[in-house]
Design an enzyme around this catalytic site. Sequence first.
Site, PDB file in Angstrom:
ATOM      1  N   GLY A  87      26.943  15.770  93.195  1.00 40.17           N
ATOM      2  CA  GLY A  87      26.559  17.123  93.589  1.00 40.17           C
ATOM      3  C   GLY A  87      25.164  17.446  93.075  1.00 40.17           C
ATOM      4  O   GLY A  87      24.573  16.676  92.310  1.00 40.17           O
ATOM      5  N   LEU A  88      24.696  18.604  93.462  1.00 41.38           N
ATOM      6  CA  LEU A  88      23.336  19.028  93.122  1.00 41.38           C
ATOM      7  C   LEU A  88      23.166  19.204  91.607  1.00 41.38           C
ATOM      8  O   LEU A  88      24.150  19.422  90.894  1.00 41.38           O
ATOM      9  CB  LEU A  88      23.022  20.358  93.809  1.00 41.38           C
ATOM     10  CG  LEU A  88      22.950  20.332  95.341  1.00 41.38           C
ATOM     11  CD1 LEU A  88      22.872  21.762  95.878  1.00 41.38           C
ATOM     12  CD2 LEU A  88      21.742  19.513  95.794  1.00 41.38           C
ATOM     13  N   GLY A 127      23.018  20.993  88.319  1.00 41.93           N
ATOM     14  CA  GLY A 127      23.591  22.286  87.936  1.00 41.93           C
ATOM     15  C   GLY A 127      24.894  22.612  88.641  1.00 41.93           C
ATOM     16  O   GLY A 127      25.456  23.693  88.437  1.00 41.93           O
ATOM     17  N   GLY A 136      27.801  21.358  88.159  1.00 38.13           N
ATOM     18  CA  GLY A 136      28.929  21.412  87.222  1.00 38.13           C
ATOM     19  C   GLY A 136      29.600  20.067  86.989  1.00 38.13           C
ATOM     20  O   GLY A 136      30.684  20.005  86.400  1.00 38.13           O
ATOM     21  N   LYS A 137      28.955  18.993  87.394  1.00 35.75           N
ATOM     22  CA  LYS A 137      29.550  17.645  87.271  1.00 35.75           C
ATOM     23  C   LYS A 137      29.865  17.302  85.815  1.00 35.75           C
ATOM     24  O   LYS A 137      30.984  16.890  85.488  1.00 35.75           O
ATOM     25  CB  LYS A 137      28.585  16.585  87.848  1.00 35.75           C
ATOM     26  CG  LYS A 137      28.199  16.826  89.295  1.00 35.75           C
ATOM     27  CD  LYS A 137      27.154  15.840  89.770  1.00 35.75           C
ATOM     28  CE  LYS A 137      25.808  15.961  89.057  1.00 35.75           C
ATOM     29  NZ  LYS A 137      25.101  17.238  89.289  1.00 35.75           N
ATOM     30  N   SER A 138      28.870  17.446  84.941  1.00 34.45           N
ATOM     31  CA  SER A 138      29.073  17.081  83.529  1.00 34.45           C
ATOM     32  C   SER A 138      30.117  17.976  82.888  1.00 34.45           C
ATOM     33  O   SER A 138      30.984  17.506  82.143  1.00 34.45           O
ATOM     34  CB  SER A 138      27.746  17.196  82.755  1.00 34.45           C
ATOM     35  OG  SER A 138      26.795  16.287  83.262  1.00 34.45           O
ATOM     36  N   SER A 170      23.641  11.438  92.116  1.00 34.45           N
ATOM     37  CA  SER A 170      23.859  10.382  93.120  1.00 34.45           C
ATOM     38  C   SER A 170      23.666  10.928  94.532  1.00 34.45           C
ATOM     39  O   SER A 170      24.636  11.057  95.290  1.00 34.45           O
ATOM     40  CB  SER A 170      25.229   9.718  92.941  1.00 34.45           C
ATOM     41  OG  SER A 170      26.284  10.616  92.699  1.00 34.45           O
TER      42      SER A 170
HETATM   43  N1  LIG Z   1      33.507  26.270  88.246  1.00 30.79           N
HETATM   44  C1  LIG Z   1      32.559  25.707  87.509  1.00 30.79           C
HETATM   45  N2  LIG Z   1      32.539  24.357  87.380  1.00 30.79           N
HETATM   46  C2  LIG Z   1      31.591  23.758  86.654  1.00 30.79           C
HETATM   47  N3  LIG Z   1      30.592  24.400  85.996  1.00 30.79           N
HETATM   48  C3  LIG Z   1      30.558  25.741  86.077  1.00 30.79           C
HETATM   49  C4  LIG Z   1      31.526  26.443  86.830  1.00 30.79           C
HETATM   50  N4  LIG Z   1      31.221  27.746  86.758  1.00 30.79           N
HETATM   51  C5  LIG Z   1      30.147  27.851  85.979  1.00 30.79           C
HETATM   52  N5  LIG Z   1      29.726  26.653  85.541  1.00 30.79           N
HETATM   53  C6  LIG Z   1      28.556  26.434  84.682  1.00 30.79           C
HETATM   54  O1  LIG Z   1      27.571  25.749  85.453  1.00 30.79           O
HETATM   55  C7  LIG Z   1      26.793  24.877  84.636  1.00 30.79           C
HETATM   56  C8  LIG Z   1      26.844  23.467  85.212  1.00 30.79           C
HETATM   57  O2  LIG Z   1      26.027  22.608  84.451  1.00 30.79           O
HETATM   58  P1  LIG Z   1      26.242  21.047  84.350  1.00 30.79           P
HETATM   59  O3  LIG Z   1      25.301  20.548  83.305  1.00 30.79           O
HETATM   60  O4  LIG Z   1      27.692  20.734  84.188  1.00 30.79           O
HETATM   61  O5  LIG Z   1      25.786  20.573  85.803  1.00 30.79           O
HETATM   62  P2  LIG Z   1      25.531  19.089  86.341  1.00 30.79           P
HETATM   63  O6  LIG Z   1      26.122  19.045  87.707  1.00 30.79           O
HETATM   64  O7  LIG Z   1      26.000  18.083  85.364  1.00 30.79           O
HETATM   65  O8  LIG Z   1      23.947  19.056  86.480  1.00 30.79           O
HETATM   66  P3  LIG Z   1      22.912  17.819  86.347  1.00 30.79           P
HETATM   67  O9  LIG Z   1      22.973  17.068  87.625  1.00 30.79           O
HETATM   68  O10 LIG Z   1      21.577  18.493  86.181  1.00 30.79           O
HETATM   69  O11 LIG Z   1      23.307  17.008  85.162  1.00 30.79           O
HETATM   70  C9  LIG Z   1      27.384  24.954  83.233  1.00 30.79           C
HETATM   71  O12 LIG Z   1      26.601  25.851  82.476  1.00 30.79           O
HETATM   72  C10 LIG Z   1      28.807  25.512  83.495  1.00 30.79           C
HETATM   73  O13 LIG Z   1      29.308  26.219  82.397  1.00 30.79           O
HETATM   74 MG   LIG Z   2      25.050  16.590  84.280  1.00 31.71          MG
END
Ligand SMILES: Nc1ncnc2c1ncn2[C@@H]1O[C@H](COP(=O)(O)OP(=O)(O)OP(=O)(O)O)[C@@H](O)[C@H]1O
Ligand SMILES: [Mg+2]
Length: 211
Positions: free
Chosen positions: A27-28, A30, A32-34, A101
């Site tokens: 996914g994009l 931010g 929420g993957k991590s 990815s």
């Molecule tokens: N339903 C949800 N699922 C996941 N994250 C959420 C949700 N609602 C809010 N968030 C918030 O959104 C943010 C997601 O950040 P995260 O670092 O997990 O994204 P990411 O996909 O890993 O980004 P990146 O590709 O930059 O690593 C976190 O601050 C999380 O608390």
């Molecule tokens: Mg991440």
Amino acid sequence: MWQEGLVLPADRAALFGGPGATVWLTGLPGAGKSTVARLVERALVTAGRPAFLLDGDNLRHGLNRDLGFSAEDRAENVRRAGEAALLLAEAGLVALAALVSPGAAAREAVGARHREAGVPFLEVHVATPLATCRERDPKGLYRRAAAGTLVGLTGVDDPYEPPRAPALVLEPSRTPTPESAAAAVLALLGERGLVRVAEGLAARHDPPRPT
Ligand SMILES: Nc1ncnc2c1ncn2[C@@H]1O[C@H](COP(=O)(O)OP(=O)(O)OP(=O)(O)O)[C@@H](O)[C@H]1O
Ligand SMILES: [Mg+2]
């Protein structure tokens, strides 16, 4: 020549509480993957099911430290993470991969490697809309892209290709909290017979922090 081992997948499954598998969160930035993958990893390990998270950010400190963000390097980043996930899954763990990815073909190649090896591969699309990712901006990447100090951010000026046939789509409208999204991933693993749906497999809520 391929060297066959003496340990059968069934022996490992008995030892590890289920067959090894890979859950791939895409996914994009931010999306929420991590966040979701960390909760799933903790829920599994707490319940006694070995799991390990391969976070794209962390892999870039080691295994993938020589790679940048060109289309070729992004594909190689995914290929290597996919091979690492496959090794973990073949060892009997639930491998969780959290990587942007962006390329469908690179992810599908990882899926094909798993199929060849007879290892389940579950692609999970963390389908948070771009506007929401931009608002969250946990790493300040969208802000930097808007300021012109970051070029080639996925979703902004680099393409993202959503999965064509994901096992699960996580959307904030249906799973608004990280815990509810993690619970949906755990339910998927249960449905596929990859984890025993035992007590304690729910994504645990963090206790309130002392103020
Ligand atoms: N339903 C949800 N699922 C996941 N994250 C959420 C949700 N609602 C809010 N968030 C918030 O959104 C943010 C997601 O950040 P995260 O670092 O997990 O994204 P990411 O996909 O890993 O980004 P990146 O590709 O930059 O690593 C976190 O601050 C999380 O608390
Ligand atoms: Mg991440």
